[in-house]
Scaffold this motif. Sequence first.
Motif, PDB file in Angstrom:
ATOM      1  N   ALA A   3      22.046 -76.302 -14.849  1.00 17.89           N
ATOM      2  CA  ALA A   3      22.198 -75.972 -16.405  1.00 17.89           C
ATOM      3  C   ALA A   3      21.891 -76.639 -17.586  1.00 17.89           C
ATOM      4  O   ALA A   3      22.357 -77.734 -17.562  1.00 17.89           O
ATOM      5  CB  ALA A   3      23.691 -75.230 -16.417  1.00 17.89           C
ATOM      6  N   ILE A   4      20.791 -76.117 -18.283  1.00 16.82           N
ATOM      7  CA  ILE A   4      21.041 -77.178 -19.702  1.00 16.82           C
ATOM      8  C   ILE A   4      20.886 -76.218 -21.293  1.00 16.82           C
ATOM      9  O   ILE A   4      20.718 -76.630 -22.354  1.00 16.82           O
ATOM     10  CB  ILE A   4      19.066 -76.653 -19.706  1.00 16.82           C
ATOM     11  N   SER A   5      21.826 -75.497 -20.690  1.00 16.38           N
ATOM     12  CA  SER A   5      22.747 -74.417 -21.604  1.00 16.38           C
ATOM     13  C   SER A   5      24.712 -74.376 -21.179  1.00 16.38           C
ATOM     14  O   SER A   5      24.473 -74.425 -19.891  1.00 16.38           O
ATOM     15  CB  SER A   5      21.856 -73.642 -22.137  1.00 16.38           C
ATOM     16  N   THR A   6      24.986 -74.467 -21.586  1.00 10.80           N
ATOM     17  CA  THR A   6      26.706 -74.182 -21.436  1.00 10.80           C
ATOM     18  C   THR A   6      27.233 -73.011 -22.214  1.00 10.80           C
ATOM     19  O   THR A   6      28.690 -72.340 -21.182  1.00 10.80           O
ATOM     20  CB  THR A   6      27.823 -75.275 -21.463  1.00 10.80           C
ATOM     21  N   GLU A   7      27.021 -71.864 -23.158  1.00 10.00           N
ATOM     22  CA  GLU A   7      27.442 -71.430 -23.487  1.00 10.00           C
ATOM     23  C   GLU A   7      27.262 -70.105 -23.019  1.00 10.00           C
ATOM     24  O   GLU A   7      26.459 -70.235 -22.962  1.00 10.00           O
ATOM     25  CB  GLU A   7      26.768 -71.623 -24.765  1.00 10.00           C
ATOM     26  N   ILE A   8      28.603 -69.530 -23.166  1.00  4.87           N
ATOM     27  CA  ILE A   8      27.927 -68.287 -21.784  1.00  4.87           C
ATOM     28  C   ILE A   8      28.388 -66.933 -22.791  1.00  4.87           C
ATOM     29  O   ILE A   8      29.025 -66.761 -23.516  1.00  4.87           O
ATOM     30  CB  ILE A   8      29.706 -67.686 -21.345  1.00  4.87           C
ATOM     31  N   THR A   9      27.484 -66.139 -22.823  1.00  2.00           N
ATOM     32  CA  THR A   9      26.759 -64.280 -23.134  1.00  2.00           C
ATOM     33  C   THR A   9      27.365 -63.754 -22.029  1.00  2.00           C
ATOM     34  O   THR A   9      26.303 -63.436 -21.475  1.00  2.00           O
ATOM     35  CB  THR A   9      26.419 -64.565 -24.104  1.00  2.00           C
ATOM     36  N   LEU A  10      28.962 -63.011 -21.633  1.00  5.66           N
ATOM     37  CA  LEU A  10      28.324 -61.947 -20.388  1.00  5.66           C
ATOM     38  C   LEU A  10      27.555 -60.788 -21.266  1.00  5.66           C
ATOM     39  O   LEU A  10      27.494 -60.016 -22.003  1.00  5.66           O
ATOM     40  CB  LEU A  10      30.116 -61.820 -20.312  1.00  5.66           C
ATOM     41  N   ASP A  11      27.477 -60.327 -19.891  1.00  6.85           N
ATOM     42  CA  ASP A  11      26.864 -58.608 -19.676  1.00  6.85           C
ATOM     43  C   ASP A  11      28.013 -58.162 -19.350  1.00  6.85           C
ATOM     44  O   ASP A  11      28.164 -58.438 -17.784  1.00  6.85           O
ATOM     45  CB  ASP A  11      25.837 -58.966 -18.712  1.00  6.85           C
ATOM     46  N   PRO A  12      28.592 -57.218 -19.237  1.00  7.65           N
ATOM     47  CA  PRO A  12      29.633 -57.007 -19.368  1.00  7.65           C
ATOM     48  C   PRO A  12      29.629 -55.633 -18.048  1.00  7.65           C
ATOM     49  O   PRO A  12      30.496 -55.134 -17.411  1.00  7.65           O
ATOM     50  CB  PRO A  12      30.324 -55.792 -20.360  1.00  7.65           C
ATOM     51  N   VAL A  13      28.372 -55.427 -17.672  1.00  5.97           N
ATOM     52  CA  VAL A  13      28.488 -54.248 -16.914  1.00  5.97           C
ATOM     53  C   VAL A  13      28.232 -54.879 -15.800  1.00  5.97           C
ATOM     54  O   VAL A  13      28.660 -54.648 -14.219  1.00  5.97           O
ATOM     55  CB  VAL A  13      27.090 -53.905 -17.163  1.00  5.97           C
ATOM     56  N   GLU A  14      27.909 -56.567 -15.475  1.00  2.11           N
ATOM     57  CA  GLU A  14      27.569 -57.607 -13.936  1.00  2.11           C
ATOM     58  C   GLU A  14      29.130 -57.958 -13.325  1.00  2.11           C
ATOM     59  O   GLU A  14      28.946 -57.809 -12.987  1.00  2.11           O
ATOM     60  CB  GLU A  14      26.296 -58.228 -13.953  1.00  2.11           C
ATOM     61  N   LEU A  15      29.480 -58.703 -14.898  1.00  2.00           N
ATOM     62  CA  LEU A  15      30.596 -59.668 -15.493  1.00  2.00           C
ATOM     63  C   LEU A  15      32.073 -58.697 -15.537  1.00  2.00           C
ATOM     64  O   LEU A  15      31.312 -58.785 -17.089  1.00  2.00           O
ATOM     65  CB  LEU A  15      30.766 -60.690 -15.952  1.00  2.00           C
ATOM     66  N   GLU A  16      32.765 -59.436 -15.427  1.00  2.81           N
ATOM     67  CA  GLU A  16      34.052 -59.641 -16.268  1.00  2.81           C
ATOM     68  C   GLU A  16      34.383 -60.197 -17.078  1.00  2.81           C
ATOM     69  O   GLU A  16      34.984 -60.172 -18.132  1.00  2.81           O
ATOM     70  CB  GLU A  16      34.934 -58.652 -15.705  1.00  2.81           C
ATOM     71  N   ASP A  17      33.928 -61.664 -16.654  1.00  3.29           N
ATOM     72  CA  ASP A  17      34.564 -62.511 -16.567  1.00  3.29           C
ATOM     73  C   ASP A  17      33.482 -64.178 -16.103  1.00  3.29           C
ATOM     74  O   ASP A  17      33.187 -64.181 -15.384  1.00  3.29           O
ATOM     75  CB  ASP A  17      36.353 -63.068 -16.844  1.00  3.29           C
ATOM     76  N   ALA A  18      33.415 -65.436 -16.652  1.00  2.89           N
ATOM     77  CA  ALA A  18      32.620 -66.202 -16.452  1.00  2.89           C
ATOM     78  C   ALA A  18      33.003 -66.894 -17.105  1.00  2.89           C
ATOM     79  O   ALA A  18      33.557 -67.182 -18.185  1.00  2.89           O
ATOM     80  CB  ALA A  18      30.942 -66.020 -16.900  1.00  2.89           C
TER      81      ALA A  18
END
Length: 325
Positions: free
Chosen positions: A269-284
Amino acid sequence: MKHAETVTFGGGGLARHAELRGNKDAIEALRATSKTLLIWNGKPLMALGSDGAPRGALHWLDPEDLFLKEHGSQDVFLGLDPEGVGLFASDVSSWDPIEQDTSGLGLFLDSTQQTPPGLEATASFAELRALMTRLTPWDAEVAATAKAVLNWHAAHGFCANCGAKSLSRQAGWSRSCPACSTTHFPRTDPVVIMLITHGNSVLIGRSPWWPEGMYSLLAGFVEPGETMEAAVRREVFEEAGVSVGEVSYLASQPWPFPASLMFGAKGEAISTEITLDPVELEDALWVTREDMAAVFAGQHPTINPARSGAIAHFLLDYWLRDSLE
């Protein structure tokens, strides 16, 4: 990866003998002394132990079995066993297990078993996903092959080119359209599954429909015209908003649910901030190596490990051991 083919469904060594598939005389000669594995609604017939539970071995029937003759429809030549006996798989989904529990069909994990008549206390149809880690590598490869090819036949009975009903050919390894002469072959869908790390941490996520607490590595289908490496970067960014740099291949796993080939990859990974796609993921979230060790030990308060037998569990296990070479 040194241990790549030790993954579940991998490295079983099934002798497929593809050169025999088009030889009708050879296939018919093999049938006379063959063994057949029954598949009912995607569930292989499993041998039972003295406690009535599947004991982690496939149950084979001879070609004269009455149940097979009555309910067998589509069949597939799988290859030869170590003694040279012909192996076939047959779809018996037309059978109706009257007064038996079928409530688990279609669920993420079906815990029900169905017993064909005459095989009480001997064998039952059982969910492969639940028993895959108890099978030998050879049995696991055989079951995965049978399930995947019969799944394909069940869903591809009509020609995708003209819509006419197609016919099974090549001992179950192709379908031919009598109307337009198009030949169709079993499909395998390529899927990338990613061990994305940043320093001492790994990225995991969970889908909305998974059992509570279950987390795994991120995964997604490879699109037409796309490399495996590009698919890794695209899927991780689409699902979690994390950018990935260098990507390398680790291991693959046939995954017959219904018919995928999982390409395990490692990405930095070259970035760490998480922005979820709520259709695909409930959490990451990012999990440190120490916390993942607690997950694997069953000591984490909120996270359950990826399912044993899945390539996600396999890759995380070797990451924890620092043995991904």
